[in-house]
Scaffold this motif. Structure first.
Motif, PDB file in Angstrom:
ATOM      1  N   UNK A   1       0.839  -1.187   0.000  1.00 24.16           N
ATOM      2  CA  UNK A   1       0.000   0.000   0.000  1.00 24.16           C
ATOM      3  C   UNK A   1       0.878   1.241   0.000  1.00 24.16           C
ATOM      4  N   UNK A   2       0.306   2.345  -0.472  1.00 25.62           N
ATOM      5  CA  UNK A   2       0.998   3.623  -0.424  1.00 25.62           C
ATOM      6  C   UNK A   2       1.010   4.098   1.019  1.00 25.62           C
ATOM      7  N   UNK A   3       2.182   4.252   1.611  1.00 24.05           N
ATOM      8  CA  UNK A   3       2.273   4.732   2.987  1.00 24.05           C
ATOM      9  C   UNK A   3       3.723   5.040   3.327  1.00 24.05           C
ATOM     10  N   UNK A   4       3.938   6.203   3.936  1.00 26.18           N
ATOM     11  CA  UNK A   4       5.279   6.541   4.425  1.00 26.18           C
ATOM     12  C   UNK A   4       5.499   6.100   5.870  1.00 26.18           C
ATOM     13  N   UNK A   5       4.411   5.820   6.603  1.00 25.68           N
ATOM     14  CA  UNK A   5       4.528   5.432   8.013  1.00 25.68           C
ATOM     15  C   UNK A   5       3.361   4.526   8.377  1.00 25.68           C
ATOM     16  N   UNK A   6       3.641   3.482   9.185  1.00 21.91           N
ATOM     17  CA  UNK A   6       2.640   2.460   9.511  1.00 21.91           C
ATOM     18  C   UNK A   6       2.711   2.136  10.997  1.00 21.91           C
ATOM     19  N   UNK A   7       1.554   1.794  11.587  1.00 26.78           N
ATOM     20  CA  UNK A   7       1.505   1.310  12.973  1.00 26.78           C
ATOM     21  C   UNK A   7       0.332   0.350  13.125  1.00 26.78           C
ATOM     22  N   UNK A   8       0.462  -0.554  14.093  1.00 26.73           N
ATOM     23  CA  UNK A   8      -0.641  -1.428  14.488  1.00 26.73           C
ATOM     24  C   UNK A   8      -1.006  -1.098  15.933  1.00 26.73           C
ATOM     25  N   UNK A   9      -2.281  -1.283  16.274  1.00 28.86           N
ATOM     26  CA  UNK A   9      -2.700  -1.007  17.637  1.00 28.86           C
ATOM     27  C   UNK A   9      -3.867  -1.875  18.054  1.00 28.86           C
TER      28      UNK A   9
ATOM     29  N   UNK B   1      -4.953  -1.253  11.780  1.00 28.48           N
ATOM     30  CA  UNK B   1      -3.834  -0.885  10.922  1.00 28.48           C
ATOM     31  C   UNK B   1      -3.975   0.607  10.651  1.00 28.48           C
ATOM     32  N   UNK B   2      -2.985   1.383  11.057  1.00 27.77           N
ATOM     33  CA  UNK B   2      -3.026   2.836  10.865  1.00 27.77           C
ATOM     34  C   UNK B   2      -1.816   3.241  10.021  1.00 27.77           C
ATOM     35  N   UNK B   3      -2.047   4.055   9.020  1.00 26.70           N
ATOM     36  CA  UNK B   3      -0.911   4.477   8.203  1.00 26.70           C
ATOM     37  C   UNK B   3      -1.132   5.870   7.638  1.00 26.70           C
ATOM     38  N   UNK B   4      -0.012   6.587   7.492  1.00 29.47           N
ATOM     39  CA  UNK B   4      -0.025   7.934   6.936  1.00 29.47           C
ATOM     40  C   UNK B   4       0.521   7.913   5.527  1.00 29.47           C
ATOM     41  N   UNK B   5      -0.110   8.683   4.634  1.00 35.57           N
ATOM     42  CA  UNK B   5       0.285   8.657   3.231  1.00 35.57           C
ATOM     43  C   UNK B   5       0.120  10.042   2.606  1.00 35.57           C
ATOM     44  N   UNK B   6       1.053  10.364   1.755  1.00 35.90           N
ATOM     45  CA  UNK B   6       0.934  11.490   0.829  1.00 35.90           C
ATOM     46  C   UNK B   6       1.490  11.018  -0.498  1.00 35.90           C
ATOM     47  N   UNK B   7       0.643  10.982  -1.503  1.00 32.87           N
ATOM     48  CA  UNK B   7       1.002  10.370  -2.780  1.00 32.87           C
ATOM     49  C   UNK B   7       2.002  11.218  -3.560  1.00 32.87           C
TER      50      UNK B   7
ATOM     51  N   UNK C   1       6.900  19.468   0.592  1.00 29.27           N
ATOM     52  CA  UNK C   1       7.839  18.365   0.793  1.00 29.27           C
ATOM     53  C   UNK C   1       7.509  17.514   2.002  1.00 29.27           C
ATOM     54  N   UNK C   2       6.636  17.976   2.887  1.00 27.69           N
ATOM     55  CA  UNK C   2       6.388  17.268   4.137  1.00 27.69           C
ATOM     56  C   UNK C   2       5.586  15.995   3.903  1.00 27.69           C
ATOM     57  N   UNK C   3       5.942  14.935   4.637  1.00 27.50           N
ATOM     58  CA  UNK C   3       5.272  13.637   4.507  1.00 27.50           C
ATOM     59  C   UNK C   3       5.140  13.018   5.902  1.00 27.50           C
ATOM     60  N   UNK C   4       4.264  12.021   6.065  1.00 32.67           N
ATOM     61  CA  UNK C   4       4.194  11.313   7.352  1.00 32.67           C
ATOM     62  C   UNK C   4       5.529  10.636   7.665  1.00 32.67           C
ATOM     63  N   UNK C   5       5.962  10.750   8.916  1.00 34.32           N
ATOM     64  CA  UNK C   5       7.217  10.112   9.333  1.00 34.32           C
ATOM     65  C   UNK C   5       6.993   8.989  10.336  1.00 34.32           C
TER      66      UNK C   5
END
Length: 341
Positions: A211-219, A231-237, A268-272
């Motif tokens: 999947x498209x995502x710069x950062x991922x976490x599970x909780x 499943x949580x994830x941050x994305x900027x295409x 330029x900012x994206x999820x980290x």
């Protein structure tokens, strides 16, 4: 009370060293290790929650302490040591007893990433071979497990962040790569897209998806008395697109599936980093430029926004205390984020 409290808990002065002379390990369970630069130097374990040094030990051959790895219970420090002629060996030291391993010969590249599944098992990600391994460091050799996603077109720049997230039981894993295609670099040379590979293991069988995502976490959270795995994830295409936080239930019956827009001000900012706080059913998204966004899982509302005081390009993140604390290592400074319940 502010929803997010920031406290600097370690800086060069804590080690009585200058910033240019200090090396720091990653953080684990309120513990960080530091040393003076140089291959053969004493290493000191430091308790971030108490603000004091614990013990000191000798660990030879650590080229860069920032590339070492601390086990989840902060008992084992592991690192790759360059061998005299060629190749590497992986060595460990027990921070509680001072016992050292003899070192196991490994065929990994210099940019290999380590990520602990539990106190005895490492995942090893080798970007050069595009292969992930499982390794019980107390016995045996690394075993091939999860392949990377497909190869990228020629001319694509790739930053492998390695395995960056796992579920509490280790059945869900996420590997993150940041990529920059030649055309994308022409549009904005500072923007990096993200591709993540998700693996899972269930009674019915194993699976994976990209999947498209710069950062991922599970909780693991609770809704109306019922457990739910997210499943949580941050994305900027692309630089022209909005940043989004996705919150999806992968186990449970709550039906949660949100796509939440994240305030986006810079091209330029994206999820980290994405971080789940089970005690309050909230999710934190930290961007590459240090912006902190807090969201409510229950209804997907935006709760609060702030900024890291000392963001750097090499930020590392470590949750503690069931997610109510998040340590951010920025260069030679460690900041503690406390989240109000």
């Amino acid at each position: 009370m502010e929803p997010i409290q920031q406290t600097v808990v370690f800086q060069p002065e804590s080690a009585r060293l200058s910033a240019s002379d200090l090396e720091l390990s990653p953080v684990s369970q309120h513990i960080v290790c530091f040393k003076k630069k140089g291959k053969d130097s004493n290493i000191t374990a430091f308790d971030l929650s108490q603000g004091r040094a614990l013990n000191q030990f000798q660990a030879d051959g650590i080229d860069a302490l920032s590339k070492a790895t601390l086990s989840p219970d902060a008992s084992i420090l592991g690192w790759m040591k360059s061998k005299a002629l060629f190749g590497h060996s992986f060595k460990t030291v027990n921070l509680r007893t001072g016992d050292k391993s003899k070192g196991a010969a490994v065929d990994f590249g210099a940019d290999t990433h380590f990520f602990w599944l539990n106190p005895t098992t490492l995942t090893v990600t080798d970007p050069y071979k595009r292969q992930t391994y499982l390794w019980n460091v107390s016995s045996g050799q690394p075993q091939k497990t999860f392949p990377f996603s497909s190869m990228f077109p020629e001319g694509t720049q790739v930053k492998c962040l390695g395995l960056t997230a796992k579920s509490s039981d280790g059945r869900w894993l996420a590997l993150v790569e940041w990529v920059q295609w030649p055309l994308l670099k022409q549009v904005n040379p500072h923007f990096w897209a993200g591709i993540s590979r998700i693996w899972w293991s269930e009674a019915e069988g194993d699976g994976c998806k990209d999947l498209w995502a710069q950062a991922v976490a599970f909780g693991d959270v609770t809704f109306n008395g019922s457990p739910s795995r997210l499943l949580c994830y941050g994305v900027r295409i692309s630089p022209r697109d909005q940043m989004f936080l996705h919150i999806q239930e992968v186990e449970g019956h709550s039906g949660i599936n949100y796509e939440i827009p994240v305030p986006t001000h810079d091209g330029s900012d994206v999820p980290r980093h994405v971080h789940v706080i089970p005690s309050s059913n909230r999710v934190v998204l930290v961007t590459y430029q240090g912006l902190i966004h807090l969201f409510d899982i229950t209804d997907g509302d935006y709760v609060h926004g702030s900024r890291l005081e000392r963001p750097t390009a090499d930020m590392q993140f470590e949750p503690c205390d069931g997610g109510s604390v998040l340590y951010v290592k920025s260069g030679n400074v460690v900041t503690r984020l406390d989240f109000a319940r």
